[in-house]
Design a protein around this motif. Structure first.
Motif, mmCIF file in Angstrom:
data_model
loop_
_atom_site.group_PDB
_atom_site.id
_atom_site.type_symbol
_atom_site.label_atom_id
_atom_site.label_comp_id
_atom_site.label_asym_id
_atom_site.label_seq_id
_atom_site.Cartn_x
_atom_site.Cartn_y
_atom_site.Cartn_z
ATOM 1 N N SER A 19 -1.397 -0.805 -2.176
ATOM 2 C CA SER A 19 -2.322 -1.182 -1.106
ATOM 3 C C SER A 19 -3.369 -2.182 -1.599
ATOM 4 C CB SER A 19 -3.022 0.059 -0.544
ATOM 5 O OG SER A 19 -2.067 0.983 -0.038
ATOM 6 N N PHE A 20 -3.561 -2.227 -2.873
ATOM 7 C CA PHE A 20 -4.569 -3.139 -3.435
ATOM 8 C C PHE A 20 -3.859 -4.347 -4.073
ATOM 9 C CE2 PHE A 20 -6.433 1.078 -3.471
ATOM 10 C CZ PHE A 20 -7.686 0.865 -2.910
ATOM 11 N N PHE A 21 -4.479 -5.504 -3.918
ATOM 12 C CA PHE A 21 -3.978 -6.728 -4.566
ATOM 13 C C PHE A 21 -5.154 -7.667 -4.840
ATOM 14 C CE2 PHE A 21 -3.999 -7.611 -0.086
ATOM 15 C CZ PHE A 21 -4.393 -8.942 0.033
ATOM 16 N N THR A 22 -4.978 -8.523 -5.776
ATOM 17 C CA THR A 22 -6.021 -9.477 -6.150
ATOM 18 C C THR A 22 -5.551 -10.904 -5.888
ATOM 19 O OG1 THR A 22 -5.207 -9.566 -8.426
ATOM 20 C CG2 THR A 22 -6.933 -7.963 -7.938
ATOM 21 N N VAL A 23 -6.510 -11.734 -5.623
ATOM 22 C CA VAL A 23 -6.259 -13.165 -5.385
ATOM 23 C C VAL A 23 -7.040 -13.961 -6.428
ATOM 24 C CG1 VAL A 23 -6.386 -15.069 -3.738
ATOM 25 C CG2 VAL A 23 -5.969 -12.713 -2.923
ATOM 26 N N LYS A 24 -6.361 -14.857 -7.127
ATOM 27 C CA LYS A 24 -7.004 -15.651 -8.167
ATOM 28 C C LYS A 24 -7.901 -16.728 -7.556
ATOM 29 C CE LYS A 24 -3.384 -15.093 -11.655
ATOM 30 N NZ LYS A 24 -2.422 -15.790 -12.550
ATOM 31 N N GLN A 25 -8.760 -17.220 -8.405
ATOM 32 C CA GLN A 25 -9.652 -18.307 -7.983
ATOM 33 C C GLN A 25 -8.839 -19.546 -7.631
ATOM 34 O OE1 GLN A 25 -12.955 -17.775 -7.739
ATOM 35 N NE2 GLN A 25 -13.248 -19.829 -6.868
ATOM 36 N N GLN A 26 -9.315 -20.309 -6.624
ATOM 37 C CA GLN A 26 -8.657 -21.519 -6.127
ATOM 38 C C GLN A 26 -7.242 -21.223 -5.641
ATOM 39 O OE1 GLN A 26 -11.509 -23.351 -5.687
ATOM 40 N NE2 GLN A 26 -10.116 -25.084 -5.972
ATOM 41 N N THR A 27 -7.099 -20.016 -5.062
ATOM 42 C CA THR A 27 -5.815 -19.624 -4.477
ATOM 43 C C THR A 27 -6.102 -18.883 -3.176
ATOM 44 O OG1 THR A 27 -4.862 -19.377 -6.680
ATOM 45 C CG2 THR A 27 -3.642 -18.398 -4.864
ATOM 46 N N ALA A 28 -5.235 -19.053 -2.190
ATOM 47 C CA ALA A 28 -5.335 -18.338 -0.911
ATOM 48 C C ALA A 28 -4.037 -17.579 -0.683
ATOM 49 C CB ALA A 28 -5.607 -19.313 0.229
ATOM 50 N N VAL A 29 -4.150 -16.345 -0.158
ATOM 51 C CA VAL A 29 -2.989 -15.486 0.110
ATOM 52 C C VAL A 29 -2.853 -15.315 1.610
ATOM 53 C CG1 VAL A 29 -2.041 -13.174 -0.140
ATOM 54 C CG2 VAL A 29 -3.105 -14.304 -2.103
ATOM 55 N N VAL A 30 -1.632 -15.517 2.089
ATOM 56 C CA VAL A 30 -1.320 -15.328 3.510
ATOM 57 C C VAL A 30 -0.709 -13.939 3.687
ATOM 58 C CG1 VAL A 30 -0.007 -16.174 5.489
ATOM 59 C CG2 VAL A 30 -0.961 -17.805 3.813
ATOM 60 N N VAL A 31 -1.350 -13.100 4.522
ATOM 61 C CA VAL A 31 -0.908 -11.731 4.757
ATOM 62 C C VAL A 31 -0.300 -11.649 6.148
ATOM 63 C CG1 VAL A 31 -1.597 -9.316 4.908
ATOM 64 C CG2 VAL A 31 -2.692 -10.832 3.228
ATOM 65 N N GLU A 32 0.901 -11.026 6.255
ATOM 66 C CA GLU A 32 1.582 -10.842 7.530
ATOM 67 C C GLU A 32 1.752 -9.344 7.802
ATOM 68 O OE1 GLU A 32 4.396 -14.879 7.500
ATOM 69 O OE2 GLU A 32 5.260 -12.903 7.137
ATOM 70 N N ARG A 33 1.786 -9.004 9.079
ATOM 71 C CA ARG A 33 2.043 -7.613 9.498
ATOM 72 C C ARG A 33 3.270 -7.616 10.400
ATOM 73 N NH1 ARG A 33 -2.939 -4.248 11.553
ATOM 74 N NH2 ARG A 33 -3.232 -4.261 9.284
ATOM 75 N N PHE A 34 4.291 -6.956 9.928
ATOM 76 C CA PHE A 34 5.579 -6.945 10.630
ATOM 77 C C PHE A 34 6.068 -8.364 10.923
ATOM 78 C CE2 PHE A 34 3.677 -2.812 12.015
ATOM 79 C CZ PHE A 34 4.535 -1.997 11.321
ATOM 80 N N GLY A 35 5.896 -9.275 9.917
ATOM 81 C CA GLY A 35 6.395 -10.639 10.034
ATOM 82 C C GLY A 35 5.512 -11.588 10.811
ATOM 83 N N LYS A 36 4.382 -11.107 11.292
ATOM 84 C CA LYS A 36 3.466 -11.957 12.046
ATOM 85 C C LYS A 36 2.215 -12.228 11.221
ATOM 86 C CE LYS A 36 0.998 -12.199 16.448
ATOM 87 N NZ LYS A 36 0.664 -11.482 17.702
ATOM 88 N N PHE A 37 1.678 -13.423 11.366
ATOM 89 C CA PHE A 37 0.488 -13.776 10.601
ATOM 90 C C PHE A 37 -0.656 -12.838 10.927
ATOM 91 C CE2 PHE A 37 -3.622 -16.015 10.586
ATOM 92 C CZ PHE A 37 -3.733 -16.290 9.233
ATOM 93 N N LEU A 38 -1.278 -12.330 9.842
ATOM 94 C CA LEU A 38 -2.402 -11.422 10.029
ATOM 95 C C LEU A 38 -3.712 -12.056 9.576
ATOM 96 C CD1 LEU A 38 -3.530 -8.607 10.718
ATOM 97 C CD2 LEU A 38 -3.025 -7.924 8.351
ATOM 98 N N SER A 39 -3.740 -12.507 8.319
ATOM 99 C CA SER A 39 -5.001 -13.058 7.798
ATOM 100 C C SER A 39 -4.734 -13.869 6.541
ATOM 101 C CB SER A 39 -5.993 -11.934 7.483
ATOM 102 O OG SER A 39 -5.453 -11.087 6.466
ATOM 103 N N ILE A 40 -5.802 -14.581 6.143
ATOM 104 C CA ILE A 40 -5.784 -15.349 4.893
ATOM 105 C C ILE A 40 -6.853 -14.754 3.996
ATOM 106 C CG2 ILE A 40 -6.188 -17.588 3.827
ATOM 107 C CD1 ILE A 40 -5.155 -18.866 6.399
ATOM 108 N N ARG A 41 -6.455 -14.353 2.824
ATOM 109 C CA ARG A 41 -7.381 -13.731 1.888
ATOM 110 C C ARG A 41 -7.721 -14.716 0.766
ATOM 111 N NH1 ARG A 41 -6.595 -8.148 2.779
ATOM 112 N NH2 ARG A 41 -5.893 -7.971 4.963
ATOM 113 N N GLN A 42 -9.019 -14.794 0.479
ATOM 114 C CA GLN A 42 -9.492 -15.670 -0.594
ATOM 115 C C GLN A 42 -9.573 -14.877 -1.899
ATOM 116 O OE1 GLN A 42 -9.733 -18.841 0.068
ATOM 117 N NE2 GLN A 42 -9.478 -18.635 2.299
#
Length: 329
Positions: A19-42
C-alpha cells in the motif's frame, strides 16, 4: 489452524506493505484505479489501496537530450550529415498529457527534427550551412515547441553540434583553404620584397645625396683654401699667375705622392712629365683669357647702336657713287 493464521498474517503484511510507495525527486507517478486515471503523485511517500489502485507509470521530469543525425542535400547539391541535439523536459503541470497523449516522445521529436532540417538546409549553400547553423537550430526549436507543447513537453534548447559533408567535399574545401592561404603568403612575401627594394633604393639615394653634399663641401673648402693661398702669396710679392702655377705644381706632385704611397694602386697618371703641371696651367690661363676677350667683345657689341646691326644681323654698307672722269677743257 495456527499455520493458516500465520499465512494470513504474512499475506496481510505484504498487502499492507504494497500500500505504500515512494516517488523519487524530479519524478511523477501516475496512479490508476481499475485502469482509470486516478491521480499524479509527486516525490515523497504515498499510499494506495492494494489490489485496487496501481502505479500506471513513472514520468521523468529531468531535462533529457536526444541526438538526431540527419542526412540531407544543400542548395549546391552537396550531401551533408547534421547532428542535432534536442534538450527537452516534461512540464510538471502537464504530466497527464505527456503520459497519455504521447507514447513515443523520442520518435515524435526525431520526426519533427527531420522535417525542419530537410526544409531549411536545401535553401542554403554548404558554406552558409556552417555560417548559419544557429538559424537552423532556432528553426528546429520553434517548430518543436509549437508541436510538443500540446503533448506536455517543452523544448529547452536545440543545437547543431556537427556538420559532416562528404569526404571528397571536405578534401576539396581543404585544398581551397590551402590555396587561399598560399596566395596570402605570396602576397605578403611580395609586399615584403617590395618594401626591401624601396628601402634599399631610398638608402642608396640618401647615400648618394650625402656623398654629393660631401663632395660639394670638399670642393668648396678647396676653393676657399686656394683663394687664401693666392692671397698669402700675393702679400709676399708673388703675382696671381705665379701663385696659380705654384699651387698647380704642388697639387700635381701631392697627387703623385699619394698614388705612390698606395702599394695596391694600379692607377697611371697621363701625362706624367715634369712640365705637365705648367702646361695644364698655361692651357687654363689661355682658356680664361680667351673667354674674357669674348665677353668683352660681346659687351662692346651690345653697347653700340642699332644703325649698323639689328638683332645681331649685319646690315649691308651703302655703296659709294662711282667717280666721273675729268674732261679737258
Amino acid at each position: 489452524m495456527n499455520i493458516a493464521l500465520i499465512i494470513l498474517l504474512v499475506f496481510g503484511f505484504f498487502i499492507l506493505l504494497s500500500s505504500f510507495f515512494t516517488v523519487k525527486q524530479q519524478t511523477a507517478v501516475v496512479v490508476e484505479r481499475f485502469g482509470k486515471f486516478l491521480s499524479i503523485r509527486q516525490s515523497g511517500l504515498h499510499l494506495k489501496i492494494p489490489l485496487i489502485d496501481r502505479i500506471a507509470g513513472r514520468v521523468n521530469l529531468k531535462i533529457q537530450q536526444l541526438d538526431v543525425i540527419i542526412e540531407t542535400k544543400t542548395k549546391d547539391n552537396v550531401f551533408v550529415k547534421l547532428k542535432v541535439s534536442v534538450q527537452f523536459m516534461v512540464i510538471k503541470e502537464t504530466v497527464y498529457d505527456a503520459f497519455y497523449k504521447l507514447e513515443y516522445p523520442h520518435d515524435q521529436i526525431t520526426s519533427y527534427v527531420f522535417d525542419v532540417v530537410r526544409a531549411e538546409v536545401p535553401k542554403l549553400k554548404l558554406d552558409d550551412v556552417f555560417e548559419r547553423k544557429d538559424d537552423i537550430a532556432i528553426a528546429v526549436k520553434r517548430e518543436l515547441n509549437e508541436a510538443m507543447t500540446t503533448y506536455g513537453y517543452t523544448i529547452i534548447n536545440t543545437l547543431v553540434t556537427d556538420i559532416d559533408p562528404d569526404i571528397q567535399v571536405k578534401n576539396a574545401m581543404n585544398r581551397i583553404n590551402a590555396a587561399d592561404r598560399e596566395k596570402t603568403v605570396a602576397e605578403f612575401e611580395a609586399e615584403a620584397s617590395r618594401i626591401r627594394i624601396v628601402a634599399k633604393a631610398e638608402a642608396e639615394a640618401e647615400s648618394k645625396r650625402l656623398q654629393g653634399q660631401g663632395i660639394a663641401n670638399q670642393r668648396r673648402e678647396i676653393a676657399k683654401g686656394l683663394v687664401e693661398s693666392v692671397d698669402v702669396l700675393n702679400r709676399v710679392g708673388i703675382n696671381s699667375q705665379e701663385a696659380s702655377a705654384l699651387i698647380v705644381v704642388t697639387q700635381h706632385y701631392d697627387t703623385l705622392q699619394a698614388i705612390g704611397a698606395d702599394a695596391n694602386s694600379n692607377l697611371i697618371l697621363l701625362p706624367n712629365s715634369p712640365q705637365a703641371g705648367s702646361d695644364m696651367l698655361n692651357n687654363m690661363i689661355a682658356s680664361f683669357s680667351a673667354s674674357n676677350q669674348v665677353g668683352e667683345l660681346m659687351k662692346k657689341r651690345n653697347g653700340k647702336g642699332t644703325s649698323r646691326r639689328e638683332n645681331n644681323i649685319e646690315l649691308p654698307e651703302k655703296p659709294e657713287a662711282p667717280e666721273t672722269p675729268e674732261t679737258e677743257e
